[in-house]
Design a protein around this motif. Structure first.
Motif, mmCIF file in Angstrom:
data_model
loop_
_atom_site.group_PDB
_atom_site.id
_atom_site.type_symbol
_atom_site.label_atom_id
_atom_site.label_comp_id
_atom_site.label_asym_id
_atom_site.label_seq_id
_atom_site.Cartn_x
_atom_site.Cartn_y
_atom_site.Cartn_z
ATOM 1 N N GLY A 38 0.822 -1.203 0.000
ATOM 2 C CA GLY A 38 0.000 0.000 0.000
ATOM 3 C C GLY A 38 0.856 1.253 0.000
ATOM 4 O O GLY A 38 2.074 1.202 0.202
ATOM 5 N N ASN A 113 -8.795 -11.512 7.243
ATOM 6 C CA ASN A 113 -8.085 -10.438 7.912
ATOM 7 C C ASN A 113 -7.641 -10.830 9.314
ATOM 8 O O ASN A 113 -6.506 -10.572 9.718
ATOM 9 C CB ASN A 113 -8.963 -9.193 7.970
ATOM 10 N N PHE A 246 -9.007 2.968 -5.137
ATOM 11 C CA PHE A 246 -8.912 2.556 -3.746
ATOM 12 C C PHE A 246 -8.068 3.556 -2.974
ATOM 13 O O PHE A 246 -7.030 4.005 -3.455
ATOM 14 C CB PHE A 246 -8.296 1.152 -3.646
ATOM 15 N N THR A 248 -7.095 2.789 0.231
ATOM 16 C CA THR A 248 -6.242 1.929 1.050
ATOM 17 C C THR A 248 -6.289 0.535 0.444
ATOM 18 O O THR A 248 -7.282 0.175 -0.196
ATOM 19 C CB THR A 248 -6.731 1.906 2.513
ATOM 20 N N LEU A 249 -5.233 -0.233 0.615
ATOM 21 C CA LEU A 249 -5.167 -1.571 0.032
ATOM 22 C C LEU A 249 -5.019 -2.612 1.118
ATOM 23 O O LEU A 249 -4.294 -2.422 2.090
ATOM 24 C CB LEU A 249 -3.996 -1.688 -0.949
ATOM 25 N N GLY A 250 -5.708 -3.727 0.957
ATOM 26 C CA GLY A 250 -5.618 -4.837 1.884
ATOM 27 C C GLY A 250 -6.209 -6.065 1.227
ATOM 28 O O GLY A 250 -6.217 -6.193 -0.002
ATOM 29 N N THR A 255 -11.733 -4.637 1.371
ATOM 30 C CA THR A 255 -11.237 -3.305 1.032
ATOM 31 C C THR A 255 -12.203 -2.592 0.113
ATOM 32 O O THR A 255 -12.412 -2.996 -1.031
ATOM 33 C CB THR A 255 -9.855 -3.393 0.354
ATOM 34 N N ARG A 280 -9.975 4.644 5.924
ATOM 35 C CA ARG A 280 -10.353 3.321 6.424
ATOM 36 C C ARG A 280 -11.861 3.193 6.602
ATOM 37 O O ARG A 280 -12.346 2.163 7.074
ATOM 38 C CB ARG A 280 -9.638 3.015 7.740
ATOM 39 N N ARG A 283 -13.149 0.108 4.930
ATOM 40 C CA ARG A 283 -12.652 -1.204 5.324
ATOM 41 C C ARG A 283 -13.732 -1.934 6.123
ATOM 42 O O ARG A 283 -14.085 -1.540 7.238
ATOM 43 C CB ARG A 283 -11.375 -1.065 6.161
#
Length: 302
Positions: A38, A113, A246, A248-250, A255, A280, A283
């Motif tokens: 990220g 997660n 996006f 934020t990346l996850g 996400t 976030r 998220r």
């Protein structure tokens, strides 16, 4: 709008972060850099390159792979690691599942997660890391706001926000007992807008996911999730093509994306400058409870 900002404070933030990184190298025997692919961890990697130049970054990168990462993120990670010439250590959630060491969630809201934590703790124990540098920032989430630069973790990798050390005059105490370690956050005083302005100033390459692109998505509970084979759809949910990016990346199953036409870093800066919700906010894992992030952190999460 981006041209109106006074960016002189970025030099102070950069100097502070580089000082923290050098303190880690000076105080710890086996530090590492937690790399998610990220923007924040990319900025930390960029700062580390500058902090230790002309030498190579003197610590390995650690990535916890859920097996449900965006393919673009993995490709970017591998390319950057090769360019920097650093060691990459991958903690695999899928390996733990295959061994029967963790149980995967089931149902429509299932994600991997929570089981990243055993993979991370296992990697720390296996390689004997006494410091793990991360890209978290205090402005991300209320639990993050409680963090010091040097965040002490006990022998179980647990975090106690009430048992942290003072950091007066930027004096950091990295002393620890065997088995304990620290999570270190050089970007603590940065904001999302600072990060983007720094990326713009330094011309840092970032994954294409951060820019507007057409993608098959699913709307769920007010969020936009990327459609994939890993996302369990409810009967009434249908995929649709949307123009998104996006923030934020996850793990791609949790996400959230935002509808956007920002195709350049300058446009992203302008978009972030007027945003009224946190990055976030998209998220899904943070929406499982009022203290979801803090509970995960106490268990050993990033």
């Amino acid at each position: 709008m981006s041209g109106e900002y006074n960016l002189s404070h970025l030099d102070e933030l950069e100097a502070e972060s580089m000082y923290v990184l050098r303190e880690v190298a000076a105080q710890f025997d086996r530090p590492s850099l937690l790399f998610s692919g990220g923007k924040d961890s990319i900025v930390v990697a960029h700062l580390a390159r500058k902090a230790f130049f002309p030498a190579r970054i003197p610590l390995p990168f650690v990535h916890i792979d859920t097996g449900h990462n965006f393919p673009e993120t993995i490709a970017f990670r591998d390319d950057l690691v090769e360019k920097l010439g650093v060691q990459l250590i991958v903690g695999s959630v899928q390996t733990l599942i295959d061994r029967g060491e963790v149980s995967e969630e089931k149902g429509f809201n299932a994600s991997r997660n929570s089981i990243q934590t055993p993979a991370l703790v296992g990697a720390i124990e296996e390689h004997g890391f006494d410091a793990c540098i991360g890209g978290a920032r205090r402005d991300e989430e209320k639990a993050r706001a409680k963090e010091r630069f040097f965040s002490h973790r006990d022998e179980f990798s647990s975090w106690d926000p009430k048992n942290q050390r003072p950091e007066l005059w930027q004096l950091f105490n990295g002393k620890h007992q065997p088995g304990e370690h620290f999570r270190v956050f050089p970007l603590n005083n940065w904001t999302e807008l600072d990060v983007w302005n720094y990326i713009l100033r330094e011309q840092i390459e970032i994954p294409s996911l951060y820019f507007s692109h057409k993608r098959k998505c699913v709307r769920r509970a007010g969020q936009i999730l990327a459609f994939s084979e890993h996302l369990n759809l409810r009967p009434e949910e249908k995929s649709e093509m949307l123009c998104v990016r996006f923030r934020t990346l996850g793990d791609l199953t949790i996400t959230g994306a935002v509808e956007s036409n920002a195709e350049t870093i300058e446009q992203v800066v302008d978009e972030v400058a007027v945003a009224r919700n946190t990055e976030r906010g998209g998220r899904m894992d943070d929406r499982r409870g009022e203290t979801a992030m803090e509970d995960r952190k106490k268990e050993g999460y990033f």
